[in-house]
Design a protein around this motif. Structure first.
Motif, PDB file in Angstrom:
ATOM      1  N   GLU A  48      -7.386  25.831  20.492  1.00  0.00           N
ATOM      2  CA  GLU A  48      -6.552  25.240  19.449  1.00  0.00           C
ATOM      3  C   GLU A  48      -5.161  25.834  19.567  1.00  0.00           C
ATOM      4  O   GLU A  48      -5.013  27.032  19.804  1.00  0.00           O
ATOM      5  N   CYS A  49      -4.168  24.991  19.416  1.00  0.00           N
ATOM      6  CA  CYS A  49      -2.776  25.433  19.492  1.00  0.00           C
ATOM      7  C   CYS A  49      -2.022  24.941  18.265  1.00  0.00           C
ATOM      8  O   CYS A  49      -2.345  23.897  17.717  1.00  0.00           O
ATOM      9  N   HIS A  50      -1.043  25.722  17.880  1.00  0.00           N
ATOM     10  CA  HIS A  50      -0.157  25.406  16.745  1.00  0.00           C
ATOM     11  C   HIS A  50      -0.908  25.438  15.422  1.00  0.00           C
ATOM     12  O   HIS A  50      -0.904  24.441  14.725  1.00  0.00           O
ATOM     13  N   PRO A  51      -1.562  26.533  15.073  1.00  0.00           N
ATOM     14  CA  PRO A  51      -1.549  27.880  15.670  1.00  0.00           C
ATOM     15  C   PRO A  51      -2.642  28.066  16.730  1.00  0.00           C
ATOM     16  O   PRO A  51      -3.623  27.324  16.767  1.00  0.00           O
ATOM     17  N   ALA A  52      -2.449  29.107  17.559  1.00  0.00           N
ATOM     18  CA  ALA A  52      -3.383  29.407  18.644  1.00  0.00           C
ATOM     19  C   ALA A  52      -4.693  29.950  18.092  1.00  0.00           C
ATOM     20  O   ALA A  52      -4.701  30.770  17.177  1.00  0.00           O
ATOM     21  N   GLY A  53      -5.808  29.484  18.658  1.00  0.00           N
ATOM     22  CA  GLY A  53      -7.119  29.965  18.234  1.00  0.00           C
ATOM     23  C   GLY A  53      -8.206  29.308  19.047  1.00  0.00           C
ATOM     24  O   GLY A  53      -7.955  28.715  20.089  1.00  0.00           O
ATOM     25  N   GLY A  54      -9.428  29.423  18.576  1.00  0.00           N
ATOM     26  CA  GLY A  54     -10.580  28.868  19.265  1.00  0.00           C
ATOM     27  C   GLY A  54     -11.334  29.944  20.014  1.00  0.00           C
ATOM     28  O   GLY A  54     -11.028  31.134  19.916  1.00  0.00           O
ATOM     29  N   SER A  55     -12.313  29.526  20.804  1.00  0.00           N
ATOM     30  CA  SER A  55     -13.144  30.479  21.539  1.00  0.00           C
ATOM     31  C   SER A  55     -12.594  30.786  22.935  1.00  0.00           C
ATOM     32  O   SER A  55     -13.186  31.572  23.670  1.00  0.00           O
ATOM     33  N   HIS A  56     -11.478  30.169  23.322  1.00  0.00           N
ATOM     34  CA  HIS A  56     -10.848  30.458  24.616  1.00  0.00           C
ATOM     35  C   HIS A  56     -10.513  31.946  24.675  1.00  0.00           C
ATOM     36  O   HIS A  56     -10.061  32.518  23.678  1.00  0.00           O
ATOM     37  N   PRO A  57     -10.722  32.610  25.828  1.00  0.00           N
ATOM     38  CA  PRO A  57     -10.476  34.057  25.901  1.00  0.00           C
ATOM     39  C   PRO A  57      -9.018  34.474  25.745  1.00  0.00           C
ATOM     40  O   PRO A  57      -8.738  35.627  25.418  1.00  0.00           O
ATOM     41  N   GLY A  58      -8.081  33.582  25.939  1.00  0.00           N
ATOM     42  CA  GLY A  58      -6.659  33.915  25.776  1.00  0.00           C
ATOM     43  C   GLY A  58      -5.893  32.764  25.187  1.00  0.00           C
ATOM     44  O   GLY A  58      -5.050  32.155  25.857  1.00  0.00           O
ATOM     45  N   PRO A  59      -6.147  32.423  23.919  1.00  0.00           N
ATOM     46  CA  PRO A  59      -5.550  31.202  23.362  1.00  0.00           C
ATOM     47  C   PRO A  59      -4.019  31.206  23.311  1.00  0.00           C
ATOM     48  O   PRO A  59      -3.400  30.177  23.582  1.00  0.00           O
ATOM     49  N   ALA A  60      -3.404  32.325  22.998  1.00  0.00           N
ATOM     50  CA  ALA A  60      -1.933  32.338  22.883  1.00  0.00           C
ATOM     51  C   ALA A  60      -1.284  32.040  24.231  1.00  0.00           C
ATOM     52  O   ALA A  60      -0.381  31.200  24.327  1.00  0.00           O
ATOM     53  N   GLY A  61      -1.743  32.693  25.275  1.00  0.00           N
ATOM     54  CA  GLY A  61      -1.187  32.453  26.605  1.00  0.00           C
ATOM     55  C   GLY A  61      -1.459  31.041  27.097  1.00  0.00           C
ATOM     56  O   GLY A  61      -0.608  30.412  27.722  1.00  0.00           O
ATOM     57  N   ALA A  62      -2.669  30.539  26.802  1.00  0.00           N
ATOM     58  CA  ALA A  62      -3.018  29.177  27.212  1.00  0.00           C
ATOM     59  C   ALA A  62      -2.141  28.158  26.492  1.00  0.00           C
ATOM     60  O   ALA A  62      -1.650  27.205  27.107  1.00  0.00           O
ATOM     61  N   CYS A  63      -1.924  28.355  25.200  1.00  0.00           N
ATOM     62  CA  CYS A  63      -1.071  27.425  24.436  1.00  0.00           C
ATOM     63  C   CYS A  63       0.368  27.487  24.929  1.00  0.00           C
ATOM     64  O   CYS A  63       1.024  26.446  25.063  1.00  0.00           O
ATOM     65  N   ASP A  64       0.859  28.690  25.209  1.00  0.00           N
ATOM     66  CA  ASP A  64       2.217  28.823  25.736  1.00  0.00           C
ATOM     67  C   ASP A  64       2.355  28.087  27.068  1.00  0.00           C
ATOM     68  O   ASP A  64       3.357  27.421  27.322  1.00  0.00           O
ATOM     69  N   ARG A  65       1.335  28.194  27.917  1.00  0.00           N
ATOM     70  CA  ARG A  65       1.382  27.519  29.217  1.00  0.00           C
ATOM     71  C   ARG A  65       1.386  25.999  29.045  1.00  0.00           C
ATOM     72  O   ARG A  65       2.137  25.290  29.713  1.00  0.00           O
ATOM     73  N   LEU A  66       0.559  25.507  28.141  1.00  0.00           N
ATOM     74  CA  LEU A  66       0.541  24.063  27.888  1.00  0.00           C
ATOM     75  C   LEU A  66       1.873  23.578  27.331  1.00  0.00           C
ATOM     76  O   LEU A  66       2.365  22.519  27.719  1.00  0.00           O
ATOM     77  N   ASP A  67       2.460  24.351  26.415  1.00  0.00           N
ATOM     78  CA  ASP A  67       3.766  23.974  25.877  1.00  0.00           C
ATOM     79  C   ASP A  67       4.803  23.903  26.995  1.00  0.00           C
ATOM     80  O   ASP A  67       5.599  22.964  27.064  1.00  0.00           O
ATOM     81  N   ALA A  68       4.790  24.895  27.893  1.00  0.00           N
ATOM     82  CA  ALA A  68       5.762  24.934  28.989  1.00  0.00           C
ATOM     83  C   ALA A  68       5.556  23.777  29.960  1.00  0.00           C
ATOM     84  O   ALA A  68       6.521  23.128  30.382  1.00  0.00           O
TER      85      ALA A  68
END
Length: 132
Positions: A48-68
């Motif tokens: 989940e992004c905006h805000p980052a969360g979920g069961s992914h092991p690194g949600p903040a980094g994953a969301c940042d990568r998707l945004d980029a």
């Protein structure tokens, strides 16, 4: 001076009529990431992004990568038809990402069967795991 006041008053009226999106009205981006045929076996995460969360092991980094990558285009787009790809095999790993991103439905498959597919996968690390 009167003209200036009229322009300011008109701007205030127009601004008051334009809706300002609230944080509560913003849709959360939610993806299901499933990775298979890798050394760890089948792994499924929610991201989940905006805000980052979920069961992914690194949600903040994953969301940042998707945004980029979204700023550069569609991060889930397939390799274009007719693309010339190197015949490099990156392993048997496959992945599927489904859900909603930027208000659009997502259903994208990934693999590492040639240079184009490897580059496409690597472009989404850390959303997808790095190759081992």
């Amino acid at each position: 001076m009167l003209f200036r006041r009229l322009v300011v008053a008109a701007a205030v009226v127009v601004a008051a009529q334009c809706p300002i999106p609230s944080v509560a009205a913003r849709t959360v981006d939610r993806l299901i990431v499933t990775v298979a045929d890798n050394p760890e076996g089948v792994q499924t995460y929610t991201l989940e992004c905006h805000p980052a969360g979920g069961s992914h092991p690194g949600p903040a980094g994953a969301c940042d990568r998707l945004d980029a990558t979204t700023a550069d285009g569609d991060p889930f787009a397939p390799v274009p038809a007719g693309a010339r790809c190197t015949m490099i095999y990156g392993g048997p790993a496959t992945a599927r990402i489904t859900g909603t991103w930027a208000g659009r439905p997502v259903d994208a498959g990934f693999n590492r069967t040639n240079g184009c597919e490897i580059a496409r996968w690597d472009n989404l690390v850390p959303v997808l795991p790095g190759a081992r």
